[in-house]
Design a protein around this motif. Structure first.
Motif, mmCIF file in Angstrom:
data_model
loop_
_atom_site.group_PDB
_atom_site.id
_atom_site.type_symbol
_atom_site.label_atom_id
_atom_site.label_comp_id
_atom_site.label_asym_id
_atom_site.label_seq_id
_atom_site.Cartn_x
_atom_site.Cartn_y
_atom_site.Cartn_z
ATOM 1 N N TYR A 1 0.782 -1.112 0.005
ATOM 2 C CA TYR A 1 -0.082 0.118 -0.083
ATOM 3 C C TYR A 1 0.741 1.357 -0.033
ATOM 4 C CZ TYR A 1 -2.812 3.825 1.347
ATOM 5 O OH TYR A 1 -3.652 5.136 1.647
ATOM 6 N N SER B 1 0.514 -5.068 -12.991
ATOM 7 C CA SER B 1 -0.647 -5.381 -11.832
ATOM 8 C C SER B 1 -0.309 -5.373 -10.486
ATOM 9 C CB SER B 1 -1.449 -6.649 -12.087
ATOM 10 O OG SER B 1 -0.940 -7.704 -12.020
ATOM 11 N N TYR B 2 -1.062 -5.294 -9.588
ATOM 12 C CA TYR B 2 -0.718 -5.445 -8.127
ATOM 13 C C TYR B 2 -0.315 -6.770 -7.897
ATOM 14 C CZ TYR B 2 -3.243 -1.017 -7.356
ATOM 15 O OH TYR B 2 -3.547 0.273 -7.198
ATOM 16 N N LEU B 3 -1.042 -7.649 -8.715
ATOM 17 C CA LEU B 3 -0.706 -9.338 -8.267
ATOM 18 C C LEU B 3 0.906 -9.455 -8.802
ATOM 19 C CD1 LEU B 3 -3.850 -11.157 -9.609
ATOM 20 C CD2 LEU B 3 -2.922 -10.719 -7.202
ATOM 21 N N SER C 1 3.193 -7.797 -6.497
ATOM 22 C CA SER C 1 3.051 -8.832 -4.933
ATOM 23 C C SER C 1 3.641 -10.229 -5.069
ATOM 24 C CB SER C 1 1.534 -8.999 -4.455
ATOM 25 O OG SER C 1 1.755 -9.611 -3.388
ATOM 26 N N GLY D 1 -1.420 -10.026 -2.951
ATOM 27 C CA GLY D 1 -1.791 -9.010 -3.928
ATOM 28 C C GLY D 1 -3.312 -8.889 -4.045
ATOM 29 N N LEU D 2 -4.145 -10.108 -3.955
ATOM 30 C CA LEU D 2 -5.607 -10.052 -4.012
ATOM 31 C C LEU D 2 -6.107 -9.249 -2.549
ATOM 32 C CD1 LEU D 2 -6.151 -13.616 -5.252
ATOM 33 C CD2 LEU D 2 -6.572 -11.646 -6.285
ATOM 34 N N THR D 3 -5.339 -9.322 -1.537
ATOM 35 C CA THR D 3 -5.764 -8.519 -0.235
ATOM 36 C C THR D 3 -5.594 -6.969 -0.356
ATOM 37 O OG1 THR D 3 -5.179 -10.496 1.112
ATOM 38 C CG2 THR D 3 -5.470 -8.604 2.009
ATOM 39 N N ARG E 1 -5.738 -5.293 -3.169
ATOM 40 C CA ARG E 1 -6.909 -5.007 -3.931
ATOM 41 C C ARG E 1 -7.980 -4.374 -3.257
ATOM 42 N NH1 ARG E 1 -6.922 -6.480 -10.175
ATOM 43 N NH2 ARG E 1 -8.716 -5.599 -9.659
ATOM 44 N N VAL E 2 -8.265 -5.430 -2.260
ATOM 45 C CA VAL E 2 -9.541 -5.194 -1.558
ATOM 46 C C VAL E 2 -9.511 -4.226 -0.267
ATOM 47 C CG1 VAL E 2 -11.181 -6.539 0.358
ATOM 48 C CG2 VAL E 2 -10.192 -7.776 -1.785
ATOM 49 N N MET F 1 -7.082 -1.570 -0.290
ATOM 50 C CA MET F 1 -6.500 -0.333 -0.827
ATOM 51 C C MET F 1 -7.548 0.739 -0.745
ATOM 52 S SD MET F 1 -4.159 0.693 -4.047
ATOM 53 C CE MET F 1 -2.835 -0.156 -3.581
#
Length: 178
Positions: A56, A112-114, A117, A160-162, A164-165, A167
C-alpha cells in the motif's frame, strides 16, 4: 487537508501517517503469529500479512515510505526476535521493495498489483535465503530455493488480492485524516 501554503503535504502528517502504517503492519504481523500453523505449508513459509501495508505504501504513499516501513519492520523483528531474524527480515525486505519499485518504475501502468506482489514475495524469500547462506556459511540452504519460490508465488498472490480489497479502505482513511 493538512498542507502547507504551496499545497504540499506537511512533514508532520507524513511522519504520523507512516507511523500509523507501521503500527498497522505490526498489528498484522502479530495477528499472523496468532494463526495456527497450516499443516500443508513447508517450514518457514508465512502469509506475510504485514506486506500488505508495504505494498500500500509503495503504491499510495511513495517508494521512500515503503522502504522505510520495511526497514522499521526489520528493526522491530531485530528487537523482538533477535539478530539473525532481524538480518533475514532486513535482507528480504530491502530486496523485495527494491524489486517492487524497479518493476513498478519500468513497467509503470502495465504492471498489476498481483505481479508486483508475487515478485515482491519471491524476492523477499530469495533475499532471506541468500542472507541465511552467508550467515551459515554454506550454500546448502539454496536447495530450499524452489520451495520458497513456489511459496512466494502463492503467498504473493494472496497478498496482491488482499491489497486490491484493502486499498480503497486505506485510501479513505488517509483522505479522512488529511
Amino acid at each position: 487537508m493538512r498542507t502547507d501554503t504551496e499545497g504540499k503535504i506537511r512533514p508532520a502528517y507524513q511522519v504520523a501517517f507512516t507511523g500509523m502504517l507501521f503500527a498497522l503492519s505490526m498489528a498484522l504481523a502479530f495477528l499472523e503469529g496468532l494463526l495456527p500453523t497450516v499443516a500443508f505449508l513447508p517450514p518457514g513459509v508465512k502469509l506475510g500479512l504485514s506486506n500488505i501495508i508495504t505494498m500500500y505504501a509503495l503504491f499510495c504513499v511513495g517508494e521512500k515510505r515503503a522502504l522505510m516501513i520495511a526497514v522499521l519492520k526489520s528493526i522491530f523483528v531485530l528487537l523482538t526476535r533477535g539478530t539473525v531474524a532481524g538480518i533475514l527480515s532486513l535482507s528480504g525486505g530491502i530486496l523485495s521493495v527494491a524489486v517492487m519499485v524497479g518493476v513498478s518504475v519500468i513497467l509503470k501502468e502495465k504492471v498489476s498489483y498481483l505481479t508486483v506482489s508475487i515478485l515482491g514475495a519471491v524476492f523477499h524469500n530469495i533475499g532471506q535465503l541468500v542472507a541465511a547462506s552467508f550467515l551459515l556459511q554454506t550454500e546448502m540452504v539454496l536447495y530450499y530455493l524452489p520451495v520458497l519460490i513456489l511459496s512466494g508465488i502463492g503467498m504473493g498472490l494472496i497478498t496482491g488480492l488482499t491489497v486490491r480489497v484493502v486499498m480503497p479502505v486505506l485510501n479513505r482513511l488517509q483522505n479522512k485524516i488529511r
